[in-house]
Motif scaffolding. Sequence first.
Motif, PDB file in Angstrom:
ATOM      1  N   TYR A  32       4.238  75.503  27.852  1.00  0.00           N
ATOM      2  CA  TYR A  32       4.980  74.353  28.366  1.00  0.00           C
ATOM      3  C   TYR A  32       4.050  73.160  28.552  1.00  0.00           C
ATOM      4  CZ  TYR A  32       6.749  71.061  31.696  1.00  0.00           C
ATOM      5  OH  TYR A  32       7.069  69.888  32.317  1.00  0.00           O
ATOM      6  N   ASP A  36       4.277  69.558  26.954  1.00  0.00           N
ATOM      7  CA  ASP A  36       4.273  68.380  27.815  1.00  0.00           C
ATOM      8  C   ASP A  36       3.153  67.418  27.427  1.00  0.00           C
ATOM      9  OD1 ASP A  36       5.593  67.088  29.949  1.00  0.00           O
ATOM     10  OD2 ASP A  36       3.972  67.629  31.315  1.00  0.00           O
ATOM     11  N   VAL A  40       3.833  63.638  26.256  1.00  0.00           N
ATOM     12  CA  VAL A  40       3.218  62.513  26.951  1.00  0.00           C
ATOM     13  C   VAL A  40       2.176  61.825  26.072  1.00  0.00           C
ATOM     14  CG1 VAL A  40       1.752  61.886  28.930  1.00  0.00           C
ATOM     15  CG2 VAL A  40       3.662  63.477  29.232  1.00  0.00           C
ATOM     16  N   LEU A  51      -1.918  61.964  32.982  1.00  0.00           N
ATOM     17  CA  LEU A  51      -1.464  63.357  33.084  1.00  0.00           C
ATOM     18  C   LEU A  51      -2.645  64.280  33.353  1.00  0.00           C
ATOM     19  CD1 LEU A  51       0.871  65.431  32.799  1.00  0.00           C
ATOM     20  CD2 LEU A  51       0.318  65.540  30.356  1.00  0.00           C
ATOM     21  N   TRP A 135       2.917  60.543  39.216  1.00  0.00           N
ATOM     22  CA  TRP A 135       3.174  61.875  38.650  1.00  0.00           C
ATOM     23  C   TRP A 135       2.795  62.957  39.658  1.00  0.00           C
ATOM     24  CZ3 TRP A 135       0.826  66.448  37.790  1.00  0.00           C
ATOM     25  CH2 TRP A 135       1.395  67.329  36.857  1.00  0.00           C
ATOM     26  N   SER A 176      12.437  73.956  31.148  1.00  0.00           N
ATOM     27  CA  SER A 176      11.610  72.790  31.428  1.00  0.00           C
ATOM     28  C   SER A 176      11.073  72.141  30.151  1.00  0.00           C
ATOM     29  CB  SER A 176      10.445  73.187  32.336  1.00  0.00           C
ATOM     30  OG  SER A 176       9.759  72.051  32.780  1.00  0.00           O
ATOM     31  N   SER A 180      11.722  68.178  29.297  1.00  0.00           N
ATOM     32  CA  SER A 180      10.640  67.193  29.305  1.00  0.00           C
ATOM     33  C   SER A 180      10.858  66.048  28.310  1.00  0.00           C
ATOM     34  CB  SER A 180       9.292  67.879  29.061  1.00  0.00           C
ATOM     35  OG  SER A 180       8.239  66.940  29.115  1.00  0.00           O
ATOM     36  N   VAL A 184      11.575  62.194  29.451  1.00  0.00           N
ATOM     37  CA  VAL A 184      10.540  61.219  29.104  1.00  0.00           C
ATOM     38  C   VAL A 184      11.069  60.146  28.159  1.00  0.00           C
ATOM     39  CG1 VAL A 184       8.328  60.914  27.906  1.00  0.00           C
ATOM     40  CG2 VAL A 184       8.619  62.782  29.533  1.00  0.00           C
ATOM     41  N   SER A 194       8.052  63.969  32.942  1.00  0.00           N
ATOM     42  CA  SER A 194       7.396  65.271  32.777  1.00  0.00           C
ATOM     43  C   SER A 194       7.176  65.942  34.128  1.00  0.00           C
ATOM     44  CB  SER A 194       6.058  65.119  32.037  1.00  0.00           C
ATOM     45  OG  SER A 194       5.032  64.674  32.900  1.00  0.00           O
ATOM     46  N   ASN A 198       8.685  69.594  35.217  1.00  0.00           N
ATOM     47  CA  ASN A 198       7.790  70.621  35.753  1.00  0.00           C
ATOM     48  C   ASN A 198       8.311  71.157  37.081  1.00  0.00           C
ATOM     49  OD1 ASN A 198       5.367  72.146  35.704  1.00  0.00           O
ATOM     50  ND2 ASN A 198       4.386  70.668  37.059  1.00  0.00           N
TER      51      ASN A 198
END
Length: 442
Positions: A32, A36, A40, A51, A135, A176, A180, A184, A194, A198
């Motif tokens: 995952y 992600d 991103v 991130l 985030w 998830s 995402s 996003v 994201s 999560n």
Amino acid sequence: MSTDIRDDRVTVRRMLALATSAFLVLAAEPLYLLVDTAVVGHLGAHALGALAIGTTLMALLAIVGTFVEYGTTSRAARWFGSDRRDRAVGEGVQASYLAVVIGLAVVAVGQVLAGPLVHLLTGGSTELRDPAEHWFRIALCGMPMVLLVLAGNGWMRGVQLTRAPVVIVLVANGLSAAASPLLVYTFGMGLVGSAWANLGAQVVAAALFLRALRREAASVKTSLAPHVEVMRAQLVLGRDLIVRAAAFQIAFMVAAGVAARMGAAQIAAHQIGMQLWEFTALLLDSFAIAAQSLVGAALGASDARVARQLARQVARWSAGAGTAFGAAYAAGWWLIPRLFTSSPAVWHQAHVLWPWFVVMLPAAGIVFGLDGVLIGAGDIAFLRTITIVAALGGFVPLTLAAAHWSWGIGGVWAGLTAFIVVRLVGMVWRARSDRWVVLGSG
């Protein structure tokens, strides 16, 4: 416990069943995170760098709950090996209480310190600081659920349940991973999308693990009431696990901070490399997880011969797996970075760290395998000490030297390689001795 049952637990078939289950569970979360990271990454180098800062801080705060997973596995496995499944499940109940209490405390402290922590890693760069802090504040709210999932995995591994944790983790992370890119891009939330995806995965997984624990406790007639004595014993075991995990995360935080100060391309490449490294480490840990359960059960059944046999076996298999991963990444040195970003500058920095990444993996395989053996045996004090020595005597000095003498991102990854090598030497020496072979349950 009968000899037939005990022998069945140490067959190659049982080892493979446990390792396969652990492999699938361990792969779900980093897969995952890789998805992600790729999602991103196409927002740009600054979003990917933010991130990296946020995930580094989440990992740092999660160390306070490390023992609810590994400590629970060790204690539950010994009870399971001595035919006390009710006591093994009881370890999971008490670990879950600790997970909630600790998780809520971490959320409170983390929200207060979010600004200073992000500033510490970014050096005041507003292009990284503001999105990273946003985030992090969202993702942090899921910490109680993160720790409940760790506790759930811990007791299930201890009683050698293989199917349920796989289903739970795959369902939660699959949802998830689908959410995402929608959050996003489709809903235009950008980087924070994201974090919400999560958080959603953590809530779903925690709820499913709690339902499984309640059902298992009812089937073996284990009380769901809190028991202070058991929680206190778990906390005693947890002290060394927390210190050990802190040494890991301090070293990784220093590395992230140094990489961030080198530039956006360097921290973005470091994020790609670290996600791949953590993904591979967790997959290599599948043999270690099997070893935790089987070694704990063997020692709980007072069978030292089987425990030593398992230590040798898991070291061989983990070394082979690490070599295979190293060869695969070596072959993909050109293609793999391009899956995560379209920035040529980030590609270049990823190629700088790549040789260190590839070379360390065979040794890392042995380290992770023996880690599982010693955790299953409850030899946590030694693991704490060798990790501190490797982090403060190898990883951190080389990383700081890379910043001081401008060695670039390759210097940071030379430090990570040294971290693995020092631990390898110490753990092979320890495994060849008999100091970790302590018989009995509880």
